[in-house]
Design a protein around this motif. Structure first.
Motif, PDB file in Angstrom:
ATOM      1  N   GLY A   2       1.139  -1.025  -0.025  1.00  0.00           N
ATOM      2  CA  GLY A   2      -0.089  -0.079   0.511  1.00  0.00           C
ATOM      3  C   GLY A   2       0.482   1.731   0.065  1.00  0.00           C
ATOM      4  O   GLY A   2       0.609   2.730  -0.419  1.00  0.00           O
ATOM      5  N   ARG A   3       1.526   1.421   0.723  1.00  0.00           N
ATOM      6  CA  ARG A   3       2.812   2.447   0.925  1.00  0.00           C
ATOM      7  C   ARG A   3       3.330   2.764  -0.794  1.00  0.00           C
ATOM      8  O   ARG A   3       3.532   3.774  -0.990  1.00  0.00           O
ATOM      9  CB  ARG A   3       4.075   2.176   1.551  1.00  0.00           C
ATOM     10  CG  ARG A   3       3.068   2.099   3.156  1.00  0.00           C
ATOM     11  CD  ARG A   3       4.593   2.522   4.364  1.00  0.00           C
ATOM     12  NE  ARG A   3       5.080   1.873   4.499  1.00  0.00           N
ATOM     13  CZ  ARG A   3       4.981   0.536   5.097  1.00  0.00           C
ATOM     14  NH1 ARG A   3       3.849  -0.061   5.526  1.00  0.00           N
ATOM     15  NH2 ARG A   3       5.652  -0.847   4.851  1.00  0.00           N
ATOM     16  N   LEU A   4       4.238   1.798  -1.040  1.00  0.00           N
ATOM     17  CA  LEU A   4       4.528   1.417  -2.743  1.00  0.00           C
ATOM     18  C   LEU A   4       3.613   2.190  -3.718  1.00  0.00           C
ATOM     19  O   LEU A   4       4.201   2.561  -4.278  1.00  0.00           O
ATOM     20  CB  LEU A   4       5.474  -0.206  -2.735  1.00  0.00           C
ATOM     21  CG  LEU A   4       6.412  -0.010  -4.324  1.00  0.00           C
ATOM     22  CD1 LEU A   4       7.132   0.877  -3.377  1.00  0.00           C
ATOM     23  CD2 LEU A   4       6.341  -1.774  -3.820  1.00  0.00           C
ATOM     24  N   ALA A   5       2.919   1.457  -3.432  1.00  0.00           N
ATOM     25  CA  ALA A   5       1.421   1.734  -4.483  1.00  0.00           C
ATOM     26  C   ALA A   5       1.144   3.513  -4.611  1.00  0.00           C
ATOM     27  O   ALA A   5       1.219   4.058  -5.280  1.00  0.00           O
ATOM     28  CB  ALA A   5       0.184   1.516  -4.780  1.00  0.00           C
ATOM     29  N   SER A   6       1.877   3.956  -3.300  1.00  0.00           N
ATOM     30  CA  SER A   6       0.994   5.474  -3.425  1.00  0.00           C
ATOM     31  C   SER A   6       2.235   5.860  -3.983  1.00  0.00           C
ATOM     32  O   SER A   6       2.556   7.479  -3.323  1.00  0.00           O
ATOM     33  CB  SER A   6       1.129   6.122  -1.208  1.00  0.00           C
ATOM     34  OG  SER A   6       0.139   4.920  -1.197  1.00  0.00           O
ATOM     35  N   GLU A   7       4.071   5.711  -4.081  1.00  0.00           N
ATOM     36  CA  GLU A   7       5.138   6.283  -5.038  1.00  0.00           C
ATOM     37  C   GLU A   7       5.462   5.959  -5.600  1.00  0.00           C
ATOM     38  O   GLU A   7       6.228   6.372  -6.307  1.00  0.00           O
ATOM     39  CB  GLU A   7       6.147   5.773  -2.690  1.00  0.00           C
ATOM     40  CG  GLU A   7       5.041   6.690  -2.330  1.00  0.00           C
ATOM     41  CD  GLU A   7       6.925   6.603  -0.881  1.00  0.00           C
ATOM     42  OE1 GLU A   7       8.081   7.172  -1.376  1.00  0.00           O
ATOM     43  OE2 GLU A   7       6.405   6.440  -0.044  1.00  0.00           O
ATOM     44  N   ASP A  15       9.732   0.835 -12.054  1.00  0.00           N
ATOM     45  CA  ASP A  15      10.810   2.151 -11.879  1.00  0.00           C
ATOM     46  C   ASP A  15      11.440   1.513 -10.750  1.00  0.00           C
ATOM     47  O   ASP A  15      12.262   1.959 -10.001  1.00  0.00           O
ATOM     48  CB  ASP A  15       9.992   3.278 -11.141  1.00  0.00           C
ATOM     49  CG  ASP A  15       8.908   3.741 -10.892  1.00  0.00           C
ATOM     50  OD1 ASP A  15       7.696   2.031 -10.949  1.00  0.00           O
ATOM     51  OD2 ASP A  15       8.826   4.380 -10.359  1.00  0.00           O
ATOM     52  N   ILE A  16      10.798   0.820  -9.471  1.00  0.00           N
ATOM     53  CA  ILE A  16      11.348  -0.045  -8.622  1.00  0.00           C
ATOM     54  C   ILE A  16      12.362  -1.388  -9.039  1.00  0.00           C
ATOM     55  O   ILE A  16      13.228  -2.624  -8.127  1.00  0.00           O
ATOM     56  CB  ILE A  16      10.718  -0.767  -7.324  1.00  0.00           C
ATOM     57  CG1 ILE A  16       9.918  -1.941  -8.668  1.00  0.00           C
ATOM     58  CG2 ILE A  16       9.379  -0.031  -7.010  1.00  0.00           C
ATOM     59  CD1 ILE A  16       9.039  -2.481  -6.842  1.00  0.00           C
ATOM     60  N   GLY A  17      12.901  -1.161 -10.230  1.00  0.00           N
ATOM     61  CA  GLY A  17      13.635  -2.100 -11.518  1.00  0.00           C
ATOM     62  C   GLY A  17      13.014  -3.757 -10.759  1.00  0.00           C
ATOM     63  O   GLY A  17      14.039  -4.510 -12.081  1.00  0.00           O
ATOM     64  N   LEU A  18      12.272  -4.431 -11.089  1.00  0.00           N
ATOM     65  CA  LEU A  18      11.304  -5.395 -11.306  1.00  0.00           C
ATOM     66  C   LEU A  18      11.089  -5.450 -12.417  1.00  0.00           C
ATOM     67  O   LEU A  18       9.480  -4.578 -12.474  1.00  0.00           O
ATOM     68  CB  LEU A  18      11.470  -6.621  -9.833  1.00  0.00           C
ATOM     69  CG  LEU A  18      11.561  -6.804  -8.638  1.00  0.00           C
ATOM     70  CD1 LEU A  18      10.717  -6.519  -7.350  1.00  0.00           C
ATOM     71  CD2 LEU A  18      12.508  -7.759  -9.317  1.00  0.00           C
ATOM     72  N   ALA A  70      10.159  -1.142   0.762  1.00  0.00           N
ATOM     73  CA  ALA A  70       9.125  -2.113   0.113  1.00  0.00           C
ATOM     74  C   ALA A  70      10.234  -3.360   0.451  1.00  0.00           C
ATOM     75  O   ALA A  70       9.412  -4.204   0.837  1.00  0.00           O
ATOM     76  CB  ALA A  70       8.750  -2.382  -1.090  1.00  0.00           C
ATOM     77  N   LEU A  71      11.325  -3.804  -0.489  1.00  0.00           N
ATOM     78  CA  LEU A  71      12.095  -4.732  -0.576  1.00  0.00           C
ATOM     79  C   LEU A  71      12.918  -4.893   0.716  1.00  0.00           C
ATOM     80  O   LEU A  71      13.094  -6.468   1.222  1.00  0.00           O
ATOM     81  CB  LEU A  71      13.255  -4.777  -1.783  1.00  0.00           C
ATOM     82  CG  LEU A  71      12.421  -5.125  -3.389  1.00  0.00           C
ATOM     83  CD1 LEU A  71      13.851  -4.040  -3.935  1.00  0.00           C
ATOM     84  CD2 LEU A  71      11.401  -5.960  -3.038  1.00  0.00           C
ATOM     85  N   ASN A  72      13.181  -3.723   0.965  1.00  0.00           N
ATOM     86  CA  ASN A  72      13.569  -4.722   2.995  1.00  0.00           C
ATOM     87  C   ASN A  72      12.531  -5.185   3.854  1.00  0.00           C
ATOM     88  O   ASN A  72      13.127  -5.614   4.527  1.00  0.00           O
ATOM     89  CB  ASN A  72      14.054  -3.088   3.390  1.00  0.00           C
ATOM     90  CG  ASN A  72      15.209  -3.378   4.549  1.00  0.00           C
ATOM     91  OD1 ASN A  72      15.974  -4.534   5.022  1.00  0.00           O
ATOM     92  ND2 ASN A  72      15.694  -2.683   6.014  1.00  0.00           N
ATOM     93  N   LEU A 122      15.844  -6.903   1.611  1.00  0.00           N
ATOM     94  CA  LEU A 122      16.772  -6.608   0.129  1.00  0.00           C
ATOM     95  C   LEU A 122      16.699  -4.890   0.361  1.00  0.00           C
ATOM     96  O   LEU A 122      15.979  -4.527   0.833  1.00  0.00           O
ATOM     97  CB  LEU A 122      16.335  -7.682  -0.652  1.00  0.00           C
ATOM     98  CG  LEU A 122      16.510  -7.096  -2.189  1.00  0.00           C
ATOM     99  CD1 LEU A 122      19.185  -7.725  -1.951  1.00  0.00           C
ATOM    100  CD2 LEU A 122      16.008  -6.941  -2.457  1.00  0.00           C
ATOM    101  N   GLU A 123      18.090  -4.405   0.736  1.00  0.00           N
ATOM    102  CA  GLU A 123      18.896  -3.481   0.284  1.00  0.00           C
ATOM    103  C   GLU A 123      19.342  -3.340  -0.971  1.00  0.00           C
ATOM    104  O   GLU A 123      20.402  -4.112  -1.144  1.00  0.00           O
ATOM    105  CB  GLU A 123      19.791  -3.187   1.634  1.00  0.00           C
ATOM    106  CG  GLU A 123      18.987  -3.273   3.460  1.00  0.00           C
ATOM    107  CD  GLU A 123      19.474  -2.860   3.972  1.00  0.00           C
ATOM    108  OE1 GLU A 123      20.653  -2.482   3.739  1.00  0.00           O
ATOM    109  OE2 GLU A 123      18.860  -2.910   5.378  1.00  0.00           O
TER     110      GLU A 123
END
Length: 499
Positions: free
Chosen positions: A217-222, A228-231, A393-395, A400-401
């Motif tokens: 939810g936080r990720l979708a808000s940004e 753009d997150i690489g995945l 989000a990944l962390n 994962l960092e």
């Protein structure tokens, strides 16, 4: 004088049968009816009541969309829908994620004007990229999504990556209870602990699912787009932008909204071209994520300590729930194994190579047509360096960092390859995974270009000389740019994509 063993006639409880610890636990949890004739535990009735009690306990801690969750029932799937022990209810994750989005601001459906604007930005971006990479456009129509659409569309990939972590956590939660019920516990409690294991696995998966929903939810808000997150969160190769988030990202930037949108479309389109031109890249990237996630082992020592210190005779349901809530901050701390560390290095290197290639390709695409591009590139680098939504989000989800330093090193390497072998020589490296540099190549870009560093060399740590290499690269690139400006060039004054 020895204690008098005779009954105390003044004690109102004297002479009454004493409850054992098991019976007291049932009473404290409100399960006093879970015993059969003669006080023998009725385990069937006990399991039914405990299922409801534990479901209410965990649901109360999650609030909102998970309220009312009970046992194995899937509230999003309707009557009779079941979630297997240890598996996350992904419909519920989606519900939680959308609630988090709603709490962080409105999520309107894209308007017709926004769709037309993104379509035009993507058209310009594709025209510019035709001159900065040999990889062709995917020929998919661009898409414009709301935050909720991003959640729904990307959830299958998140499920693939995160499911092993949730299973590991759920198993650890249940195993901790069994290990804590040692030989000194009453036989009834030991038997109950064994029968509780499937239910605890379900509760553990639900707790982790709550964590996943909040993070997504936080990720979708940004997030600004699909990649753009690489995945590679999509498969059809379409450029995707989220106008609501792009508008929020643009606030405070002294840049034209058109420039910002075209620049973001350029990065999205470049990644999609790369994934399409290197068909091995997406499955290998997701496979590395799966390997890393499958190897996660949850440190459950805090959970075992809680079970060990638990006094069933005095702890009721509310106190038990409070103990779990206090532990939630430490429940999700993964312990990284040596095998995971090796996978992590490969994963971080591959993600850095992708972003570094995008940086160099977009820099070349915008060189003549967008004077604001360098400032926007710096904004994106700062966004990554300060722990953007992807890193957070990944962390949170898999520990994962991503290191921004590796992405900068990768951009230097691709730029050096382009200068030495031209654009085609740079892009041909992606034809096979064995061609890609390892971390050793990122540490010494000029050495890799010159063939002095084996592309398949062992992973090495960053050397201090890398900063001198960066300075040398910058000097070479500036000199090349000055030469091009001096020669004047023969390109048209107006960039491709413009009418």
């Amino acid at each position: 004088m020895a204690d008098d063993p005779r009954p105390d006639e003044n004690d109102p409880d004297e002479g009454k049968p004493q409850e054992n610890a098991f019976e007291e636990l049932l009473r404290q949890l409100g399960l006093s009816g879970a015993t059969g004739p003669g006080g023998t535990p009725d385990l069937a009735a006990l399991m039914q009541q405990l299922q409801q009690a534990f479901g209410q306990m965990f649901a109360a801690g999650s609030a909102g969309p998970t309220a009312g969750y009970s046992g194995f029932a899937n509230p999003a799937g309707g009557a009779g829908s079941l979630v297997q022990p240890g598996q996350v209810d992904w419909r519920q994750v989606s519900t939680i994620a959308r609630r988090i989005c709603a709490e962080r601001g409105s999520d309107p459906a894209p308007t017709r004007e926004q769709r037309e604007s993104v379509t035009e930005a993507a058209r310009i971006a594709e025209g510019w990229l035709d001159r900065s990479t040999i990889f062709p456009a995917t020929e998919q129509a661009p898409k414009v999504w709301s935050r909720s659409e991003w959640i729904t569309s990307t959830l299958p990939v998140w499920e693939r990556i995160i499911a092993p972590v949730a299973t590991s956590f759920a198993d650890a939660l249940a195993d901790a209870l069994l290990r804590s019920s040692g030989e000194d516990q009453p036989a009834e409690l030991a038997q109950m602990a064994g029968m509780l294991q499937p239910m605890l696995r379900t509760s553990g998966a639900m707790m982790y699912g709550q964590k996943v929903g909040e993070a997504l939810g936080r990720l979708a808000s940004e997030v600004l787009g699909l990649t753009d997150i690489g995945l590679p969160l999509g498969e059809d190769g379409a450029v995707v932008l989220l106008p609501t988030n792009v508008a929020a990202f643009s606030e405070g930037l002294d840049r034209s909204p058109t420039d910002i949108q075209v620049y973001l479309a350029l990065r999205e389109a470049a990644r999609q071209r790369l994934f399409a031109a290197a068909p091995w890249l997406r499955p290998q990237l997701l496979s590395l994520f799966e390997q890393y996630a499958a190897g996660i082992r949850i440190d459950m020592s805090a959970m075992e300590d809680m079970y060990r210190d638990l006094d069933p005779a005095s702890m009721g349901l509310e106190a038990l729930q409070e103990a779990f809530e206090k532990l939630q901050g430490s429940l999700f701390e993964p312990v990284r194994t040596p095998e995971q560390q090796a996978v992590l290095e490969r994963l971080e290197t591959l993600l850095a190579l992708i972003e570094g290639w995008v940086d160099d390709t977009v820099t070349q695409a915008t060189g003549r047509w967008m004077p604001t591009a360098p400032a926007l590139a710096e904004t994106m680098r700062r966004r990554r360096a300060t722990g953007g939504p992807a890193e957070e989000a990944l962390n949170t989800l898999v520990g994962l960092e991503l290191r921004p330093r590796r992405m900068r090193d990768a951009a230097n390497l691709w730029a050096a390859l382009r200068e030495a072998r031209d654009m085609e020589g740079r892009d041909r490296i992606w034809s096979h995974p064995d061609n890609l540099p390892t971390a050793a190549g990122l540490d010494d870009p000029l050495g890799f270009v010159a063939g002095e560093v084996d592309a398949n060399a062992p992973q090495t740590v960053q050397q201090p000389e890398a900063y001198d290499i960066d300075a040398e690269l910058e000097r070479l690139f500036n000199e090349a740019d000055r030469q091009r400006r001096t020669e004047g060039g023969t390109d048209d004054d107006e960039g491709p994509g413009h009418e």
